[in-house]
Write an enzyme that holds these catalytic residues in place. Structure first.
Site, mmCIF file in Angstrom:
data_model
loop_
_atom_site.group_PDB
_atom_site.id
_atom_site.type_symbol
_atom_site.label_atom_id
_atom_site.label_comp_id
_atom_site.label_asym_id
_atom_site.label_seq_id
_atom_site.Cartn_x
_atom_site.Cartn_y
_atom_site.Cartn_z
ATOM 1 N N THR A 26 -7.451 2.840 9.929
ATOM 2 C CA THR A 26 -7.647 3.466 11.244
ATOM 3 C C THR A 26 -8.735 2.742 12.042
ATOM 4 O OG1 THR A 26 -7.041 5.548 10.178
ATOM 5 C CG2 THR A 26 -7.967 5.708 12.389
ATOM 6 N N ASP A 34 0.849 -1.191 0.000
ATOM 7 C CA ASP A 34 0.000 0.000 0.000
ATOM 8 C C ASP A 34 0.893 1.253 0.000
ATOM 9 O OD1 ASP A 34 -2.436 1.398 0.149
ATOM 10 O OD2 ASP A 34 -2.276 1.581 2.336
ATOM 11 N N HIS A 35 0.530 2.232 -0.777
ATOM 12 C CA HIS A 35 1.264 3.505 -0.852
ATOM 13 C C HIS A 35 2.766 3.311 -0.987
ATOM 14 C CE1 HIS A 35 -2.155 6.167 -0.359
ATOM 15 N NE2 HIS A 35 -2.601 5.293 0.522
ATOM 16 N N THR A 85 -12.111 4.328 6.697
ATOM 17 C CA THR A 85 -12.551 4.568 8.077
ATOM 18 C C THR A 85 -13.342 5.862 8.195
ATOM 19 O OG1 THR A 85 -10.594 3.459 8.899
ATOM 20 C CG2 THR A 85 -11.756 4.876 10.459
HETATM 21 P P1 13P Z 1 -8.171 4.807 6.731
HETATM 22 O O1 13P Z 1 -7.104 4.736 7.766
HETATM 23 O O2 13P Z 1 -8.872 6.125 6.708
HETATM 24 O O3 13P Z 1 -9.130 3.657 6.843
HETATM 25 O O4 13P Z 1 -7.472 4.720 5.305
HETATM 26 C C1 13P Z 1 -6.755 3.567 4.978
HETATM 27 C C2 13P Z 1 -6.134 3.687 3.637
HETATM 28 O O5 13P Z 1 -6.653 4.296 2.744
HETATM 29 C C3 13P Z 1 -4.844 3.004 3.453
HETATM 30 O O6 13P Z 1 -4.334 3.203 2.187
#
Ligand code: 13P
Length: 288
Positions: free
Chosen positions: A235, A82-83, A213
């Site tokens: 989150t 992720d990212h 979230t």
């Molecule tokens: P939240 O923490 O708002 O759920 O976002 C998670 C997210 O987008 C991880 O890439």
């Protein structure tokens, strides 16, 4: 079962209009909570590991554990970076055996984002790994999930640009900016469902919603009905896990077994993931 590709879980989600949760894990307890939830209902999930968490994870050892754990699971699971925000981080993830990676070049201008994404797609596809990119920019800081975040409408994804971007880059999934933010929302989230529908009409690849979230059940259901197929969620796992640990510390006079803290965190994560799997409408995959 082997760790599966992003395509294996998201292709049926696109054609049948449901979504798969991509749950971020930042330690072993979160990973167990997510995988156990998927196993208990026989539904696929995407296990997200964010590059920002590499330094606290002892990443090489963690991924050895995670791949072994996932490959012994009876449910289809995707191991997704992720990212990914550095070239080295993405190459490391491919080397460690992630089945899918995200390049987040969304803060760059369109042409630079497209060029960088194209480069990563060529390398990742040669290694049999799928790629998610982000066009437009979802607000909020990775790694600072407790501060309230503000939506920036100027950064929403433009459908015409999205069509060009997908054609030019050959990307497998697209994260879109439609009113969500990472972490805690400032005020009520206002999602642009019309924009999701317009993007879905023009694109055939899976659409990804970051910042899950804080959205309501109705928001998720509308977003999925409009065409979202992968929903990132972190989150909302982190907070209940921390609260569960604090609860045990309070009731056990500050000296519980470490395993008791782990169990409380796993249970809280498992419960949160189960709720989201149901809300996202995730279906069992045929043939697995
Ligand atoms: P939240 O923490 O708002 O759920 O976002 C998670 C997210 O987008 C991880 O890439």
């Amino acid at each position: 079962m082997a760790v599966v590709s992003l395509e294996a879980v998201l292709k049926p989600a696109v054609s049948q209009r449901w979504a798969v949760g991509a749950f971020n894990v930042a330690n072993h307890d979160m990973a167990e909570g997510v995988i156990q939830a998927a196993e208990s209902v026989g539904r696929p999930v995407i296990v997200n590991v964010a590059e920002v968490h590499f330094p606290v994870l002892e990443i090489e050892e963690f991924i050895h554990y995670l791949r072994d754990r996932m490959s012994r699971s009876p449910v289809p699971l995707v191991l997704h970076l992720d990212h990914g925000n550095s070239f080295d981080g993405i190459m490391q993830a491919i080397h460690y055996g992630f089945s899918s990676v995200m390049l987040d070049a969304s803060k760059l201008a369109y042409a630079d984002n497209a060029a960088k994404t194209r480069e990563i797609v060529r390398i990742a596809h040669a290694a049999g790994v799928s790629v998610e990119a982000e066009l437009g920019h979802v607000g909020g800081l990775e790694g600072d999930r407790r501060a309230a975040q503000v939506v920036d409408e100027k950064a929403f994804t433009n459908p015409d640009e999205a069509v060009r971007f997908v054609e030019k880059t050959g990307v497998d999934a697209l994260a879109v900016a439609v009113g969500t933010v990472h972490g805690i929302y400032q005020g009520e989230p206002q999602l642009d469902f019309g924009r999701i529908a317009a993007l879905r009409e023009r694109l055939s690849i899976p659409l990804v919603l970051h910042g899950g979230t804080g959205l309501s059940r109705r928001d998720f259901q509308h977003a999925v009905a409009a065409g979202i197929n992968k929903i990132n969620f972190y989150t909302g796992l982190y907070s209940p896990a921390v609260q569960a640990i604090q609860g045990v510390l309070e009731t056990e006079n500050g000296y519980p077994e470490l395993g008791t803290l782990s169990q409380a965190a796993r249970k809280a994560v498992r419960q949160a993931v189960l709720e989201q799997i149901e809300v996202f409408g995730t279906q069992a995959l045929k043939g697995y």
